[in-house]
Design a protein around this motif. Structure first.
Motif, PDB file in Angstrom:
ATOM      1  N   VAL A 111       0.699  -1.204   0.196  1.00 44.77           N
ATOM      2  CA  VAL A 111      -0.074   0.075   0.047  1.00 44.77           C
ATOM      3  C   VAL A 111       0.820   1.270  -0.041  1.00 44.77           C
ATOM      4  O   VAL A 111       0.636   2.087  -0.599  1.00 44.77           O
ATOM      5  CB  VAL A 111      -0.932   0.075   1.061  1.00 44.77           C
ATOM      6  CG1 VAL A 111      -1.554   1.166   1.214  1.00 44.77           C
ATOM      7  CG2 VAL A 111      -1.934  -0.992   0.903  1.00 44.77           C
ATOM      8  N   ILE A 112       1.925   1.359   0.916  1.00 39.67           N
ATOM      9  CA  ILE A 112       2.580   2.554   0.938  1.00 39.67           C
ATOM     10  C   ILE A 112       3.619   2.626  -0.166  1.00 39.67           C
ATOM     11  O   ILE A 112       3.673   3.804  -0.878  1.00 39.67           O
ATOM     12  CB  ILE A 112       3.636   2.527   2.248  1.00 39.67           C
ATOM     13  CG1 ILE A 112       2.691   2.143   3.427  1.00 39.67           C
ATOM     14  CG2 ILE A 112       4.753   3.405   2.275  1.00 39.67           C
ATOM     15  CD1 ILE A 112       3.711   1.946   4.824  1.00 39.67           C
ATOM     16  N   HIS A 113       4.284   1.705  -0.583  1.00 38.75           N
ATOM     17  CA  HIS A 113       5.391   1.764  -1.642  1.00 38.75           C
ATOM     18  C   HIS A 113       5.038   1.465  -3.253  1.00 38.75           C
ATOM     19  O   HIS A 113       5.598   1.954  -3.953  1.00 38.75           O
ATOM     20  CB  HIS A 113       6.524   0.624  -1.081  1.00 38.75           C
ATOM     21  CG  HIS A 113       7.353   0.884   0.079  1.00 38.75           C
ATOM     22  ND1 HIS A 113       7.761   2.171   0.496  1.00 38.75           N
ATOM     23  CD2 HIS A 113       7.251  -0.091   0.991  1.00 38.75           C
ATOM     24  CE1 HIS A 113       8.052   2.043   1.713  1.00 38.75           C
ATOM     25  NE2 HIS A 113       7.675   0.798   1.989  1.00 38.75           N
ATOM     26  N   GLU A 114       3.865   1.099  -3.414  1.00 41.12           N
ATOM     27  CA  GLU A 114       3.503   0.751  -4.615  1.00 41.12           C
ATOM     28  C   GLU A 114       1.845   1.280  -5.119  1.00 41.12           C
ATOM     29  O   GLU A 114       1.810   1.746  -6.186  1.00 41.12           O
ATOM     30  CB  GLU A 114       3.430  -0.862  -5.094  1.00 41.12           C
ATOM     31  CG  GLU A 114       4.954  -1.253  -4.956  1.00 41.12           C
ATOM     32  CD  GLU A 114       5.187  -2.756  -5.233  1.00 41.12           C
ATOM     33  OE1 GLU A 114       4.393  -3.454  -5.979  1.00 41.12           O
ATOM     34  OE2 GLU A 114       6.060  -3.611  -4.439  1.00 41.12           O
ATOM     35  N   GLU A 115       1.005   0.916  -4.129  1.00 41.93           N
ATOM     36  CA  GLU A 115      -0.404   1.109  -4.575  1.00 41.93           C
ATOM     37  C   GLU A 115      -0.638   2.635  -4.371  1.00 41.93           C
ATOM     38  O   GLU A 115      -1.510   2.955  -5.312  1.00 41.93           O
ATOM     39  CB  GLU A 115      -1.101   0.293  -3.419  1.00 41.93           C
ATOM     40  CG  GLU A 115      -2.661   0.405  -3.936  1.00 41.93           C
ATOM     41  CD  GLU A 115      -3.548  -0.955  -3.315  1.00 41.93           C
ATOM     42  OE1 GLU A 115      -3.835  -1.895  -3.850  1.00 41.93           O
ATOM     43  OE2 GLU A 115      -3.569  -0.744  -1.967  1.00 41.93           O
ATOM     44  N   TRP A 116      -0.280   3.313  -3.823  1.00 46.83           N
ATOM     45  CA  TRP A 116      -0.453   4.737  -3.682  1.00 46.83           C
ATOM     46  C   TRP A 116       0.028   5.324  -5.077  1.00 46.83           C
ATOM     47  O   TRP A 116      -0.909   6.134  -5.527  1.00 46.83           O
ATOM     48  CB  TRP A 116       0.266   5.380  -2.343  1.00 46.83           C
ATOM     49  CG  TRP A 116      -0.467   6.531  -1.654  1.00 46.83           C
ATOM     50  CD1 TRP A 116      -0.480   7.523  -1.854  1.00 46.83           C
ATOM     51  CD2 TRP A 116      -1.622   6.037  -0.930  1.00 46.83           C
ATOM     52  NE1 TRP A 116      -1.506   8.566  -0.821  1.00 46.83           N
ATOM     53  CE2 TRP A 116      -2.174   7.546  -0.386  1.00 46.83           C
ATOM     54  CE3 TRP A 116      -2.250   4.999  -0.568  1.00 46.83           C
ATOM     55  CZ2 TRP A 116      -3.260   7.604   0.516  1.00 46.83           C
ATOM     56  CZ3 TRP A 116      -3.239   5.022   0.659  1.00 46.83           C
ATOM     57  CH2 TRP A 116      -3.833   6.214   0.698  1.00 46.83           C
ATOM     58  N   GLU A 117       1.020   5.050  -5.627  1.00 50.47           N
ATOM     59  CA  GLU A 117       1.521   5.529  -6.720  1.00 50.47           C
ATOM     60  C   GLU A 117       0.505   4.957  -7.833  1.00 50.47           C
ATOM     61  O   GLU A 117      -0.018   6.070  -8.678  1.00 50.47           O
ATOM     62  CB  GLU A 117       2.795   5.114  -6.883  1.00 50.47           C
ATOM     63  CG  GLU A 117       3.368   5.922  -8.135  1.00 50.47           C
ATOM     64  CD  GLU A 117       3.293   5.308  -9.472  1.00 50.47           C
ATOM     65  OE1 GLU A 117       3.203   5.853 -10.618  1.00 50.47           O
ATOM     66  OE2 GLU A 117       2.925   3.919  -9.404  1.00 50.47           O
ATOM     67  N   VAL A 118       0.130   3.792  -7.818  1.00 53.08           N
ATOM     68  CA  VAL A 118      -0.583   3.318  -8.803  1.00 53.08           C
ATOM     69  C   VAL A 118      -2.226   4.062  -8.808  1.00 53.08           C
ATOM     70  O   VAL A 118      -2.829   4.228  -9.585  1.00 53.08           O
ATOM     71  CB  VAL A 118      -0.948   1.625  -8.569  1.00 53.08           C
ATOM     72  CG1 VAL A 118      -1.982   1.212  -9.522  1.00 53.08           C
ATOM     73  CG2 VAL A 118       0.508   0.968  -8.806  1.00 53.08           C
ATOM     74  N   LEU A 119      -2.591   4.169  -7.549  1.00 50.68           N
ATOM     75  CA  LEU A 119      -3.958   4.914  -7.544  1.00 50.68           C
ATOM     76  C   LEU A 119      -4.000   6.549  -7.914  1.00 50.68           C
ATOM     77  O   LEU A 119      -4.843   6.839  -8.515  1.00 50.68           O
ATOM     78  CB  LEU A 119      -4.290   4.989  -5.855  1.00 50.68           C
ATOM     79  CG  LEU A 119      -4.831   3.723  -5.450  1.00 50.68           C
ATOM     80  CD1 LEU A 119      -4.877   3.870  -3.885  1.00 50.68           C
ATOM     81  CD2 LEU A 119      -6.292   3.496  -6.079  1.00 50.68           C
TER      82      LEU A 119
END
Length: 256
Positions: A111-119
């Motif tokens: 969530v912190i390192h990948e998903e936030w940027e994807v969102l």
């Protein structure tokens, strides 16, 4: 911060320039020969149009602020659910902890390192996040409690795992949300229509300052609405602090 400052300046300077352009454009078209009661009529029009314009900005501002605050609350609730499942898995037994806790750790890091940027980029959640949540859910769902204590722990973990899925979906819905283009049309139209009646006032330094104050404040409000509308990207990015705090606990500690 630099990006936020630049975007804010663009909004504020842009709305001031629009106000000036409308003012001087109207004076050029209409001239400077007005009836005695023209300023009274212009003032009345300014008050009424500005009230409607302010109402539009206020309603949308309030809605975006509510959505932004709701996301903050959802993040805290989701992080709490992760911590609850982590602790209950440890209470249930080593075998359950060995299966559930690594998935929770990876989920938090994702969530912190990948998903936030994807969102921010696509408005979609990372598929791996759903896969990890399914691993967690299936693991606790398949438990066979032998005691009332284990039964309570299983029920609690199942409930929290379901909550994680619901909060994930709410996060994606927030990312997909955007301010309706009709709002921006109404906001800019209101800015222009309020500036139009100002042309009956002479271009003194004080009058131009007052017109600039109106344009600048309108631009500032529109900037804040724009920032709140996308909490996953600058300038209004909302950092996943609740998840970052989880990694400061034993959840973030790698097991050798």
């Amino acid at each position: 911060m630099l990006v936020s400052g630049v975007v804010a300046v663009v909004f504020i300077v842009g709305t001031v320039m629009i106000s000036w352009a409308v003012y001087f454009g109207m004076r050029r078209v209409m001239g400077e020969d007005f009836a005695e009661d023209t300023q009274t009529l212009a003032g009345s029009v300014i008050i009424r149009v500005a009230a409607l314009h302010g109402l539009i900005l206020a309603l949308v501002f309030a809605q975006e602020l509510v959505d932004y605050t709701q996301l903050q609350g959802n993040l805290t609730e989701e992080a709490t659910a992760i911590a609850d499942v982590w602790n209950d898995a440890g209470r249930y037994g080593e075998a359950v902890a060995a299966e559930v806790q690594p998935a929770l750790r990876r989920y938090t890091q994702l969530v912190i390192h990948e998903e936030w940027e994807v969102l921010a980029r696509t408005g979609r959640l990372a598929p791996e996040g759903w896969q990890l949540r399914e691993v967690i859910y299936q693991a606790v769902l398949d438990l066979d409690p032998a005691t009332p204590r284990e039964s309570d722990l299983r029920a609690h973990m199942v409930h929290k795992a379901q909550a994680i899925a619901e909060l994930r979906q709410a996060r994606e819905n927030t990312a997909l949300h955007a301010v309706n283009p009709l709002f921006w049309l109404a906001a800019l139209a209101g800015l222009v229509l309020v500036a139009v009646p100002y042309f009956v006032f002479s271009p003194t330094r004080l009058h131009m300052v007052l017109l600039s104050v109106y344009g600048a404040f309108s631009g500032l409000v529109m900037f804040v609405i724009y920032a709140f509308s996308d909490p996953f990207a600058a300038p209004g990015v909302l950092e996943p602090l609740a998840f970052e705090r989880l990694l400061e606990t034993e959840i973030g500690q790698q097991v050798d």
